[in-house]
Design an enzyme around this catalytic site. Structure first.
Site, PDB file in Angstrom:
ATOM      1  N   CYS A  66       0.786  -1.342   0.012  1.00 34.22           N
ATOM      2  CA  CYS A  66       0.133  -0.128   0.123  1.00 34.22           C
ATOM      3  C   CYS A  66       0.864   1.401   0.049  1.00 34.22           C
ATOM      4  O   CYS A  66       2.106   1.053   0.166  1.00 34.22           O
ATOM      5  CB  CYS A  66      -0.845   0.029   1.274  1.00 34.22           C
ATOM      6  SG  CYS A  66       0.018   0.314   2.562  1.00 34.22           S
ATOM      7  N   ALA A  69       3.004   1.842   2.931  1.00 36.59           N
ATOM      8  CA  ALA A  69       4.268   1.077   3.008  1.00 36.59           C
ATOM      9  C   ALA A  69       5.286   1.560   2.262  1.00 36.59           C
ATOM     10  O   ALA A  69       6.388   1.765   2.540  1.00 36.59           O
ATOM     11  CB  ALA A  69       3.688  -0.566   2.476  1.00 36.59           C
ATOM     12  N   ARG A 100      11.298  -4.737   7.101  1.00 37.94           N
ATOM     13  CA  ARG A 100      12.198  -4.643   5.819  1.00 37.94           C
ATOM     14  C   ARG A 100      13.644  -4.742   6.305  1.00 37.94           C
ATOM     15  O   ARG A 100      14.012  -4.111   7.226  1.00 37.94           O
ATOM     16  CB  ARG A 100      12.049  -3.381   5.231  1.00 37.94           C
ATOM     17  CG  ARG A 100      12.686  -3.181   3.839  1.00 37.94           C
ATOM     18  CD  ARG A 100      11.854  -2.017   3.083  1.00 37.94           C
ATOM     19  NE  ARG A 100      12.512  -1.477   1.819  1.00 37.94           N
ATOM     20  CZ  ARG A 100      13.255  -0.334   1.900  1.00 37.94           C
ATOM     21  NH1 ARG A 100      13.495   0.310   2.678  1.00 37.94           N
ATOM     22  NH2 ARG A 100      13.640  -0.119   0.663  1.00 37.94           N
ATOM     23  N   HIS A 199       5.825   6.634  -2.451  1.00 35.35           N
ATOM     24  CA  HIS A 199       7.305   7.265  -2.671  1.00 35.35           C
ATOM     25  C   HIS A 199       7.458   8.396  -2.917  1.00 35.35           C
ATOM     26  O   HIS A 199       8.173   9.383  -2.415  1.00 35.35           O
ATOM     27  CB  HIS A 199       7.891   6.455  -3.849  1.00 35.35           C
ATOM     28  CG  HIS A 199       8.163   4.981  -3.650  1.00 35.35           C
ATOM     29  ND1 HIS A 199       8.157   3.986  -4.939  1.00 35.35           N
ATOM     30  CD2 HIS A 199       8.398   3.929  -2.673  1.00 35.35           C
ATOM     31  CE1 HIS A 199       8.202   2.758  -4.611  1.00 35.35           C
ATOM     32  NE2 HIS A 199       8.276   2.596  -3.111  1.00 35.35           N
TER      33      HIS A 199
HETATM   34 FE1  CFM Z   1      13.070   0.669  -5.480  1.00 35.12          FE
HETATM   35 FE2  CFM Z   1      12.648  -1.729  -5.707  1.00 35.12          FE
HETATM   36 FE3  CFM Z   1      11.300  -0.106  -4.089  1.00 35.12          FE
HETATM   37 FE4  CFM Z   1      13.829  -0.719  -3.463  1.00 35.12          FE
HETATM   38 FE5  CFM Z   1      12.677  -2.873  -1.708  1.00 35.12          FE
HETATM   39 FE6  CFM Z   1      11.628  -3.594  -4.294  1.00 35.12          FE
HETATM   40 FE7  CFM Z   1      10.235  -2.244  -2.651  1.00 35.12          FE
HETATM   41 MO1  CFM Z   1      10.796  -4.706  -1.891  1.00 35.12          MO
HETATM   42  S1  CFM Z   1      14.724  -1.143  -5.258  1.00 35.12           S
HETATM   43  S2  CFM Z   1      12.809   0.830  -3.387  1.00 35.12           S
HETATM   44  S3  CFM Z   1      14.650  -1.774  -1.792  1.00 35.12           S
HETATM   45  S4  CFM Z   1      11.400  -0.401  -6.159  1.00 35.12           S
HETATM   46  S5  CFM Z   1      12.855  -4.821  -2.721  1.00 35.12           S
HETATM   47  S6  CFM Z   1      12.264  -3.670  -6.428  1.00 35.12           S
HETATM   48  S7  CFM Z   1       9.524  -3.793  -3.534  1.00 35.12           S
HETATM   49  S8  CFM Z   1      11.082  -2.568  -0.688  1.00 35.12           S
HETATM   50  S9  CFM Z   1       9.384  -0.122  -2.860  1.00 35.12           S
END
Ligand code: CFM
Length: 545
Positions: A66, A69, A100, A199
């Site tokens: 989500c 997260a 994480r 993000h």
């Molecule tokens: Fe970038 Fe990723 Fe992500 Fe990531 Fe991660 Fe991920 Fe993630 Mo899991 S590199 S920041 S450190 S998009 S592994 S492939 S899904 S936490 S949001």
């Protein structure tokens, strides 16, 4: 009899696989999924369009997370000295508590709140009568206990529904406390179609409230920001080791092993090196517009990719002694890598892999598999956007109802602190020499023709794919781990690395080669039989007295 055996797709045809994957769906669902399952036909100058960053169809078991997260866990989670206060029911705080595997090294000041779980623990009465008073009390309590430099407040779903004004509270508390920066994130879980929205929200708020706060000059040569590296399994420590050896000064990492001060000083770097494009490209762009810092795409997953990225950084600074030093480091590190490849590759050559991870690793990890001589037969992201698949030339993308929810902040050149690090001519000369600025080519051009590129793969399709294509290894996350292993295929988690890592840089690559060798060459998977495979009719009896 052979006729009763299922058609075995040894020489699989991607068109058949795709048809088979969507065959059981109702027509409307099948039509939508068909646009997210692409048979790669990338030609040199042309990438086919994929449907991405759209809502998951209700009822489908997605791999996504989500918005909360993405904001609290992914971007802000790895920063050790900001108190992350979750405004919401306790479950949201609890499930983001050290789940994480981002690591940190608290250093001499020892300020580290990552091992705490801060939450307002909302109850029914707070949801009915409002949670603002509770939030104010919680901020005060966290301040009194720890006196942190900063407190970030994260909204969970109910907060948005009842309308608590977290931003005004944050502003008032910042004024009241005086020496603690308080800011809030409207990152309710439902805000976007996935964690990707989180993000963006985190990027905006950290840029607005923290970046540029520290003007005390940072010492060092060749100053960069490392954007989109989260120190999972210690990746960031290995990259730091290499940077130190090369003489690169890392002003800030967003956000593996980071501190508040690093973010506050990010405007002092002369280059941003972007690792995970999806999660942090907004900060890279804003740093450029406001302060004049150019950005390039890098990748420290894979030994060759690491060497290439270091060379790009060296090329940017145009300093011969620095370029030589980087070459020396590469020459020192590569023999161990080559020895490991020579040992492992005879056992991994020609094997097949599938990678389904978030928004960048499904691309980055292809480098490591290529070094092992392995083939990626299918890959995709959980929540990436079209630019991560097809390259940034597709930007700007059409804004839909869901992306409209997420604020785009207007950034202008800072009247005092904007200074272009390179002139237009210098940038053009570097571009001519092969350095691409503000660009990412995406995943699709790096994949072989006729491979399957799949967005937002779900549990049903994952099992179908494995059943049909029988890869030698499947890479994804904890939600997929056991269902795939039950199919007799080794599964490697590329979010948490299971309990392994680091896999970045030179030493990380060696770790990865050995791990994959062990997995794909272990016989144990062929011995696996689920009870219903051995005995298709299960019997049970009721027991009562
Ligand atoms: Fe970038 Fe990723 Fe992500 Fe990531 Fe991660 Fe991920 Fe993630 Mo899991 S590199 S920041 S450190 S998009 S592994 S492939 S899904 S936490 S949001």
């Amino acid at each position: 009899m052979a006729t009763t055996a299922k058609k075995k797709l040894v020489q699989w045809d991607p068109t058949d696989i795709k048809a088979e994957m969507i065959a059981k769906y109702p027509p409307k669902v099948a039509r939508k999924r068909a646009k997210q399952i692409m048979i790669n036909e990338a030609l040199e100058n042309e990438t086919p369009e994929i449907l991405a960053n759209v809502r998951t169809i209700p009822g489908i078991i997605t791999m996504r997370g989500c918005t909360y997260a993405g904001c609290k866990g992914v971007i802000m989670g790895p920063t050790r000295d900001i108190v992350n206060l979750v405004h919401g029911p306790i479950g949201c705080g609890f499930y983001a508590w050290l789940t994480r595997r981002n690591q940190t090294e608290p250093g001499p000041d020892g300020e580290n709140y990552m091992n705490y779980c801060f939450s307002t623990d909302m109850q029914d009465s707070d949801i009915i009568f409002g949670g603002e008073k509770k939030l104010i009390k919680a901020i005060q309590e966290a301040y009194d206990l720890f006196h942190p430099k900063a407190i970030g407040v994260f909204a969970t779903c109910p907060v948005g529904l009842i309308g608590d004004d977290i931003h005004t509270i944050a502003k008032n508390m910042k004024e009241k406390l005086g020496d603690c920066n308080v800011f809030a994130f409207s990152c309710e879980g439902y805000k976007g179609v996935s964690q990707s929205a989180g993000h963006h929200i985190a990027n905006n708020q950290i840029f607005r409230h923290v970046v540029g706060e520290n003007d005390v000059p940072k010492e060092g040569e060749f100053k960069i920001n490392l954007l989109g590296e989260y120190n999972i399994g210690g990746d960031g420590f290995e990259i730091e080791r290499i940077f130190k050896k090369c003489g690169i000064t890392n002003i800030s990492t967003f956000s593996g092993n980071s501190t508040y001060d690093q973010f506050a000083s990010a405007h002092q770097a002369d280059l941003s090196a972007v690792m995970c494009h999806r999660s942090i490209n907004y900060v890279a762009d804003m740093l450029e517009v406001k302060y004049g810092i150019p950005w390039i795409k890098v990748n420290f997953i894979g030994a060759e990719a690491t060497a290439k990225s270091l060379r790009k950084i060296a090329m940017y600074f145009e300093d011969q002694a620095f370029i030589d030093r980087v070459e020396k480091v590469i020459a020192e590190e590569m023999p161990d890598v080559e020895a490991a490849i020579a040992d492992v590759r005879p056992r991994t050559e020609g094997k097949t892999a599938m990678i389904f991870v978030g928004g960048s690793r499904a691309h980055h990890y292809q480098e490591l598999f290529k070094e092992l001589g392995m083939k990626i037969i299918s890959a995709g992201y959980e929540f990436a956007h079209r630019d991560d698949y097809e390259g940034r030339q597709v930007l700007p993308l059409k804004v839909d109802a869901d992306s409209r929810n997420i604020e785009e902040i207007e950034v202008e050149a800072d009247p005092e602190r904007f200074h272009p690090r390179k002139s237009q001519e210098e940038l053009q000369a570097l571009e001519k020499a092969g350095l691409k600025f503000s660009h990412y080519d995406g995943l699709i051009p790096d994949m072989d023709s006729k491979t399957l590129v799949i967005d937002d793969l779900n549990q049903y399709e994952a099992e179908k794919l494995v059943e049909l294509m029988k890869p030698d290894i499947f890479c994804a996350g904890i939600k997929e781990k056991f269902s795939i292993q039950k199919l007799g295929v080794p599964m490697k988690q590329l979010h948490s690395y299971d309990s392994g890592g680091p896999y970045a840089g030179f030493k990380g690559a060696i770790n990865f080669y050995h791990e994959i060798d062990r997995l794909v060459n272990s016989k144990v998977w062929s011995y696996m039989k689920a009870p219903w495979q051995e005995n298709p009719q299960l019997t049970g009896s009721y027991v009562w007295e």
